[in-house]
Motif scaffolding. Structure first.
Motif, PDB file in Angstrom:
ATOM      1  N   GLU A 133       0.804  -1.218   0.000  1.00  0.00           N
ATOM      2  CA  GLU A 133       0.000   0.000   0.000  1.00  0.00           C
ATOM      3  C   GLU A 133       0.840   1.272   0.000  1.00  0.00           C
ATOM      4  OE1 GLU A 133      -3.203   0.317  -0.402  1.00  0.00           O
ATOM      5  OE2 GLU A 133      -3.502  -1.853  -0.508  1.00  0.00           O
ATOM      6  N   ALA A 134       2.159   1.149   0.155  1.00  0.00           N
ATOM      7  CA  ALA A 134       3.056   2.316   0.237  1.00  0.00           C
ATOM      8  C   ALA A 134       2.581   3.251   1.351  1.00  0.00           C
ATOM      9  CB  ALA A 134       3.138   3.022  -1.109  1.00  0.00           C
ATOM     10  N   PHE A 135       2.616   4.576   1.132  1.00  0.00           N
ATOM     11  CA  PHE A 135       2.112   5.516   2.121  1.00  0.00           C
ATOM     12  C   PHE A 135       0.595   5.633   1.960  1.00  0.00           C
ATOM     13  CE2 PHE A 135       6.529   6.816   1.690  1.00  0.00           C
ATOM     14  CZ  PHE A 135       6.903   7.047   3.011  1.00  0.00           C
ATOM     15  N   LEU A 136      -0.142   5.580   3.052  1.00  0.00           N
ATOM     16  CA  LEU A 136      -1.586   5.740   2.976  1.00  0.00           C
ATOM     17  C   LEU A 136      -1.909   7.153   2.492  1.00  0.00           C
ATOM     18  CD1 LEU A 136      -2.624   4.019   6.328  1.00  0.00           C
ATOM     19  CD2 LEU A 136      -2.884   3.109   4.014  1.00  0.00           C
ATOM     20  N   PRO A 137      -3.007   7.335   1.768  1.00  0.00           N
ATOM     21  CA  PRO A 137      -3.360   8.661   1.238  1.00  0.00           C
ATOM     22  C   PRO A 137      -3.496   9.707   2.340  1.00  0.00           C
ATOM     23  CG  PRO A 137      -4.731   6.943   0.267  1.00  0.00           C
ATOM     24  CD  PRO A 137      -3.990   6.304   1.394  1.00  0.00           C
ATOM     25  N   ALA A 138      -3.119  10.933   2.022  1.00  0.00           N
ATOM     26  CA  ALA A 138      -3.241  12.029   2.989  1.00  0.00           C
ATOM     27  C   ALA A 138      -4.679  12.511   3.100  1.00  0.00           C
ATOM     28  CB  ALA A 138      -2.331  13.184   2.578  1.00  0.00           C
ATOM     29  N   ASP A 139      -5.419  12.445   1.987  1.00  0.00           N
ATOM     30  CA  ASP A 139      -6.819  12.859   1.990  1.00  0.00           C
ATOM     31  C   ASP A 139      -7.632  11.955   2.915  1.00  0.00           C
ATOM     32  OD1 ASP A 139      -9.140  14.384   0.530  1.00  0.00           O
ATOM     33  OD2 ASP A 139      -9.697  12.256   0.489  1.00  0.00           O
ATOM     34  N   LYS A 140      -8.386  12.556   3.809  1.00  0.00           N
ATOM     35  CA  LYS A 140      -9.123  11.825   4.842  1.00  0.00           C
ATOM     36  C   LYS A 140     -10.071  10.782   4.266  1.00  0.00           C
ATOM     37  CE  LYS A 140     -12.205  12.564   8.794  1.00  0.00           C
ATOM     38  NZ  LYS A 140     -12.922  13.592   9.615  1.00  0.00           N
ATOM     39  N   HIS A 141     -10.863  11.164   3.278  1.00  0.00           N
ATOM     40  CA  HIS A 141     -11.868  10.252   2.709  1.00  0.00           C
ATOM     41  C   HIS A 141     -11.208   9.121   1.912  1.00  0.00           C
ATOM     42  CE1 HIS A 141     -15.087  12.818   4.079  1.00  0.00           C
ATOM     43  NE2 HIS A 141     -14.543  13.867   3.473  1.00  0.00           N
ATOM     44  N   GLU A 142     -10.186   9.477   1.135  1.00  0.00           N
ATOM     45  CA  GLU A 142      -9.484   8.457   0.356  1.00  0.00           C
ATOM     46  C   GLU A 142      -8.760   7.484   1.284  1.00  0.00           C
ATOM     47  OE1 GLU A 142      -6.177   8.085  -3.257  1.00  0.00           O
ATOM     48  OE2 GLU A 142      -6.756  10.052  -2.486  1.00  0.00           O
ATOM     49  N   PRO A 163       8.318   8.717  10.621  1.00  0.00           N
ATOM     50  CA  PRO A 163       8.302   8.623  12.084  1.00  0.00           C
ATOM     51  C   PRO A 163       7.327   9.575  12.774  1.00  0.00           C
ATOM     52  CG  PRO A 163      10.356   9.595  11.289  1.00  0.00           C
ATOM     53  CD  PRO A 163       9.667   9.019  10.107  1.00  0.00           C
ATOM     54  N   HIS A 164       7.176  10.807  12.259  1.00  0.00           N
ATOM     55  CA  HIS A 164       6.303  11.779  12.934  1.00  0.00           C
ATOM     56  C   HIS A 164       4.818  11.459  12.796  1.00  0.00           C
ATOM     57  CE1 HIS A 164       6.506  13.334   8.803  1.00  0.00           C
ATOM     58  NE2 HIS A 164       5.357  13.915   9.049  1.00  0.00           N
ATOM     59  N   ARG A 165       4.472  10.538  11.881  1.00  0.00           N
ATOM     60  CA  ARG A 165       3.067  10.138  11.720  1.00  0.00           C
ATOM     61  C   ARG A 165       2.807   8.713  12.200  1.00  0.00           C
ATOM     62  NH1 ARG A 165       3.789  12.493   6.410  1.00  0.00           N
ATOM     63  NH2 ARG A 165       4.027  10.362   5.634  1.00  0.00           N
ATOM     64  N   LEU A 170      -0.652   3.954  13.394  1.00  0.00           N
ATOM     65  CA  LEU A 170      -0.841   2.701  14.129  1.00  0.00           C
ATOM     66  C   LEU A 170      -2.208   2.672  14.807  1.00  0.00           C
ATOM     67  CD1 LEU A 170       2.691   2.248  15.750  1.00  0.00           C
ATOM     68  CD2 LEU A 170       1.670   0.785  13.995  1.00  0.00           C
ATOM     69  N   LYS A 171      -2.619   3.802  15.379  1.00  0.00           N
ATOM     70  CA  LYS A 171      -3.920   3.872  16.042  1.00  0.00           C
ATOM     71  C   LYS A 171      -5.060   3.719  15.035  1.00  0.00           C
ATOM     72  CE  LYS A 171      -2.472   6.674  20.000  1.00  0.00           C
ATOM     73  NZ  LYS A 171      -2.580   7.982  20.696  1.00  0.00           N
ATOM     74  N   GLU A 172      -4.900   4.323  13.868  1.00  0.00           N
ATOM     75  CA  GLU A 172      -5.921   4.196  12.819  1.00  0.00           C
ATOM     76  C   GLU A 172      -6.046   2.745  12.380  1.00  0.00           C
ATOM     77  OE1 GLU A 172      -6.425   7.889   9.939  1.00  0.00           O
ATOM     78  OE2 GLU A 172      -4.331   7.328  10.113  1.00  0.00           O
ATOM     79  N   GLY A 214      13.487   7.345  12.313  1.00  0.00           N
ATOM     80  CA  GLY A 214      13.794   6.627  11.078  1.00  0.00           C
ATOM     81  C   GLY A 214      12.553   6.259  10.285  1.00  0.00           C
ATOM     82  N   GLU A 215      12.712   6.142   8.976  1.00  0.00           N
ATOM     83  CA  GLU A 215      11.614   5.722   8.100  1.00  0.00           C
ATOM     84  C   GLU A 215      11.208   4.295   8.441  1.00  0.00           C
ATOM     85  OE1 GLU A 215      10.029   7.699   5.859  1.00  0.00           O
ATOM     86  OE2 GLU A 215      11.281   9.294   6.661  1.00  0.00           O
ATOM     87  N   CYS A 216       9.904   4.057   8.465  1.00  0.00           N
ATOM     88  CA  CYS A 216       9.402   2.752   8.912  1.00  0.00           C
ATOM     89  C   CYS A 216       8.644   2.016   7.802  1.00  0.00           C
ATOM     90  CB  CYS A 216       8.471   2.932  10.102  1.00  0.00           C
ATOM     91  SG  CYS A 216       9.247   3.738  11.521  1.00  0.00           S
ATOM     92  N   VAL A 217       8.750   0.696   7.841  1.00  0.00           N
ATOM     93  CA  VAL A 217       7.941  -0.164   6.988  1.00  0.00           C
ATOM     94  C   VAL A 217       7.144  -1.063   7.921  1.00  0.00           C
ATOM     95  CG1 VAL A 217       7.888  -1.852   5.121  1.00  0.00           C
ATOM     96  CG2 VAL A 217       9.729  -0.153   5.208  1.00  0.00           C
ATOM     97  N   LEU A 218       5.816  -0.997   7.802  1.00  0.00           N
ATOM     98  CA  LEU A 218       4.936  -1.807   8.641  1.00  0.00           C
ATOM     99  C   LEU A 218       4.509  -3.050   7.876  1.00  0.00           C
ATOM    100  CD1 LEU A 218       2.577   1.044   9.924  1.00  0.00           C
ATOM    101  CD2 LEU A 218       4.857   0.446  10.719  1.00  0.00           C
ATOM    102  N   ILE A 219       4.797  -4.208   8.435  1.00  0.00           N
ATOM    103  CA  ILE A 219       4.371  -5.474   7.839  1.00  0.00           C
ATOM    104  C   ILE A 219       3.305  -6.047   8.763  1.00  0.00           C
ATOM    105  CG2 ILE A 219       5.097  -7.697   6.910  1.00  0.00           C
ATOM    106  CD1 ILE A 219       6.529  -5.368   5.601  1.00  0.00           C
TER     107      ILE A 219
END
Length: 280
Positions: A133-142, A163-165, A170-172, A214-219
């Motif tokens: 999925e790469a980075f999740l969309p920034a637009d709330k609805h998308e 890292p700052h997001r 994770l909570k979402e 650091g940049e993260c990859v979530l599996i």
């Protein structure tokens, strides 16, 4: 003769991960198009590559894309590099590839480092089927639409995050997906590479107390088929077998066929449906 567009994978951390073929092509081409020239010049200087460099990124991809296509049409060979990893994966490189094919220009990819595959292979989670999925969309609805699609996905999920997001994301994910096993991979191929085997809730607790770096990859593990079956059958347990039967017979279905369908949907033998109806 038109030139060739070379998609050159560059290291995601350790500079030794660059291939001999990529080094040769970067020296031989007429021009290198880089996502961030300030970042790429460090790589080129390290390997003593003097090829001219130009920028190609998300904010100039249309205008600069046209320029690069013109250069290719004039016979020049161009190498495309991203900040780290393989061009075209979660970056504007895909746009240039599309433009090149429309213009009849040859495109080839020089394989190498890729963060999503690197993280997947060391995650300890199933690797046969996965969804990137790469980075999740920034637009709330998308963003919500994408997350809702992932709920029933049985494939291992791969998501990039800064890292700052991280904690917010994770909570979402926990709110939408529920508890899942996961591996949080960071600083891949670098000195402080870490693979944090955990769960979504445990990761949230951890990073609420410790600042992510650091940049993260979530599996993240996909939804189990067993869980899907449980939820499927559970939805029918809210009504009685008689009510279940009534839905189909009222719709004109033969009683015998209705009994068969009810048994399938409730995950029970047809005889059990019959016996229950006799009692009622």
């Amino acid at each position: 003769m038109t030139g060739t567009l070379y998609l050159c994978a560059t290291p995601i951390g350790n500079l030794e991960d660059i291939t001999l073929r990529v080094l040769r092509i970067l020296k031989e081409v007429d021009l290198i198009a880089a996502e961030d020239t300030r970042n790429s010049i460090k790589l080129l200087n390290y390997f003593q590559i003097k090829t001219p460099l130009t920028s190609y990124h998300e904010y100039n991809k249309i205008e600069k894309g046209r320029y690069l296509i013109e250069q290719l049409q004039e016979g020049k060979n161009i190498a495309l590099v991203t900040d780290a990893g393989t061009p075209g994966i979660s970056d504007p490189g895909e746009e240039l590839v599309s433009m090149a094919y429309e213009a009849g220009i040859s495109v080839t990819s020089l394989p190498g480092a890729c963060a999503c595959v690197t993280a997947l292979t060391i995650s300890g989670l199933p690797t046969r089927r996965f969804s990137f999925e790469a980075f999740l969309p920034a637009d709330k609805h998308e963003r919500q639409a994408v997350l809702s699609e992932l709920v029933e996905d049985t494939r291992t999920l791969i998501i990039y995050e800064a890292p700052h997001r991280l904690t917010k994301t994770l909570k979402e994910l926990y709110k939408v997906l529920g508890e899942r096993k996961m591996a949080l991979c960071r600083e891949l191929t670098k000195r402080y590479e870490t693979v944090f085997s955990t769960t979504l809730s445990e990761a949230i607790t951890f990073y609420e107390k410790q600042e992510p770096k650091g940049e993260c990859v979530l599996i993240i593990e996909g939804k189990s088929r067993e869980k899907q079956r449980e939820e499927y059958y559970k939805q029918w347990n809210t009504i009685s077998i008689e009510e279940h039967m009534q839905r189909y017979t009222d719709a004109g279905m033969d009683r015998k066929e209705a009994m068969k369908q009810v048994a399938i949907e409730r995950g029970i033998p047809k005889r059990e449906v019959y016996n229950q109806l006799i009692k009622e």
